[in-house]
Write a protein that holds these residues in place. Structure first.
Motif, mmCIF file in Angstrom:
data_model
loop_
_atom_site.group_PDB
_atom_site.id
_atom_site.type_symbol
_atom_site.label_atom_id
_atom_site.label_comp_id
_atom_site.label_asym_id
_atom_site.label_seq_id
_atom_site.Cartn_x
_atom_site.Cartn_y
_atom_site.Cartn_z
ATOM 1 N N THR A 124 -10.185 6.170 -3.234
ATOM 2 C CA THR A 124 -10.327 7.596 -2.903
ATOM 3 C C THR A 124 -10.971 7.733 -1.532
ATOM 4 O OG1 THR A 124 -10.583 8.158 -5.238
ATOM 5 C CG2 THR A 124 -11.333 9.781 -3.623
ATOM 6 N N ALA A 162 -4.214 -4.153 -8.932
ATOM 7 C CA ALA A 162 -4.043 -2.847 -8.284
ATOM 8 C C ALA A 162 -5.396 -2.170 -8.129
ATOM 9 C CB ALA A 162 -3.105 -1.953 -9.091
ATOM 10 N N ALA A 163 -5.496 -1.291 -7.143
ATOM 11 C CA ALA A 163 -6.730 -0.527 -6.931
ATOM 12 C C ALA A 163 -6.399 0.797 -6.267
ATOM 13 C CB ALA A 163 -7.719 -1.318 -6.072
ATOM 14 N N ASN A 164 -6.999 1.870 -6.758
ATOM 15 C CA ASN A 164 -6.882 3.183 -6.135
ATOM 16 C C ASN A 164 -8.151 3.465 -5.332
ATOM 17 O OD1 ASN A 164 -4.305 4.429 -7.175
ATOM 18 N ND2 ASN A 164 -5.256 3.839 -9.106
ATOM 19 N N LYS A 188 -3.262 3.583 -2.655
ATOM 20 C CA LYS A 188 -3.143 2.655 -3.770
ATOM 21 C C LYS A 188 -2.677 1.312 -3.244
ATOM 22 C CE LYS A 188 -1.037 1.824 -8.276
ATOM 23 N NZ LYS A 188 -0.151 2.354 -9.356
ATOM 24 N N TYR A 189 -3.438 0.271 -3.546
ATOM 25 C CA TYR A 189 -3.094 -1.093 -3.159
ATOM 26 C C TYR A 189 -2.644 -1.856 -4.397
ATOM 27 C CZ TYR A 189 -5.477 -0.083 1.213
ATOM 28 O OH TYR A 189 -5.847 0.472 2.410
ATOM 29 N N THR A 190 -1.594 -2.646 -4.242
ATOM 30 C CA THR A 190 -1.137 -3.519 -5.319
ATOM 31 C C THR A 190 -0.966 -4.933 -4.769
ATOM 32 O OG1 THR A 190 1.183 -2.987 -4.877
ATOM 33 C CG2 THR A 190 0.040 -1.664 -6.545
ATOM 34 N N VAL A 205 0.841 -1.190 0.000
ATOM 35 C CA VAL A 205 0.000 0.000 0.000
ATOM 36 C C VAL A 205 0.875 1.238 0.000
ATOM 37 C CG1 VAL A 205 -0.212 0.000 2.530
ATOM 38 C CG2 VAL A 205 -1.913 1.214 1.127
ATOM 39 N N THR A 206 0.481 2.237 -0.763
ATOM 40 C CA THR A 206 1.143 3.536 -0.780
ATOM 41 C C THR A 206 0.059 4.608 -0.814
ATOM 42 O OG1 THR A 206 1.247 3.542 -3.206
ATOM 43 C CG2 THR A 206 3.168 2.685 -2.015
ATOM 44 N N SER A 207 0.494 5.856 -0.588
ATOM 45 C CA SER A 207 -0.425 6.981 -0.731
ATOM 46 C C SER A 207 0.168 7.920 -1.779
ATOM 47 C CB SER A 207 -0.619 7.708 0.597
ATOM 48 O OG SER A 207 -1.508 8.796 0.425
ATOM 49 N N PRO A 208 -0.268 7.787 -3.030
ATOM 50 C CA PRO A 208 0.319 8.583 -4.103
ATOM 51 C C PRO A 208 -0.071 10.058 -4.076
ATOM 52 C CG PRO A 208 -1.476 7.250 -4.936
ATOM 53 C CD PRO A 208 -1.264 6.837 -3.520
#
Length: 213
Positions: free
Chosen positions: A177, A173-175, A130-132, A121-124
């Motif tokens: 919001t 992957a999934a973003n 964002k999960y991958t 997981v990151t926070s772009p």
């Protein structure tokens, strides 16, 4: 606790004399009234009550997830009760003067579907996460159309966000919001996969802490 088909004069709810009528898991039931006591609860009893309250307060906001995807839906225990039992035993700890959740051990779902492989997981940006993961469709009962479920929790504010349709296994992957009030806040999160027909689901994975920025 006694069960009955037609009640005394038909099913009822509330207190009547020395019994209380209610509906439980689709059955009409009667319970005897608890006996009043003047005993002062022991320190151990008080701690157990605080522990129960801490776990209940944490799980209640995500009841729509727990009630769908935690353990089998049959048997004497509801999914909510199964989740309470597990978290009371394994996922809460006492840090004087409070009980706190052990986020690494928290589960939002528990099942036999193949789970998430190599998640990250990151926070772009300040608007979400964002999960991958690796697409492991075709292994066991996993298929591309399995749906991603996400729960996000901000400990400092006590606020939650969850989605039951965050993406599909096959995309990798999934973003997600998030509402604007998560911007700049450190969050904990958990993800899992659920079959498109919701008849099977995986045990969730803890994704760790990340700041939405």
């Amino acid at each position: 606790m006694g069960t009955y088909n037609k009640g005394i004069l038909g099913p009822f709810s509330g207190k009547v004399g020395t019994v209380v009528g209610a509906s439980w898991r689709g059955k009409d039931v009667m319970r005897s009234l608890p006996k009043k006591t003047d005993r002062t609860p022991t320190d151990t009893q008080l701690l157990q009550r605080e522990k129960f309250t801490a776990v209940s307060n944490f799980l209640t906001p995500i009841s729509p997830v727990i009630s769908k995807y935690y353990g089998p839906g049959s048997g004497e225990l509801t999914r909510r009760n199964q989740a309470m039992s597990y978290h009371m035993k394994d996922a809460v700890t006492y840090v004087d003067p409070d009980f706190v959740m052990d986020y690494m051990k928290v589960q939002i779902a528990k099942g036999d579907l193949l789970g998430v492989q190599n998640p990250a997981v990151t926070s772009p940006d300040p608007h979400g996460l964002k999960y991958t993961w690796d697409d492991n469709s075709g292994q066991g009962s996993a298929v591309e159309t399995d749906v991603l479920v996400v729960v996000v929790y901000a400990p400092t504010t006590g606020l939650y966000y969850f989605t039951l349709n965050g993406g599909t296994r096959g995309t990798g992957a999934a973003n997600i919001t998030l509402p604007t009030f998560f911007s700049g806040v450190e969050v904990q999160s958990w993800i899992t996969f659920v079959a498109a027909d919701e008849k099977s689901y995986a045990t969730s994975v803890y994704m760790g802490a990340v700041t939405v920025s």
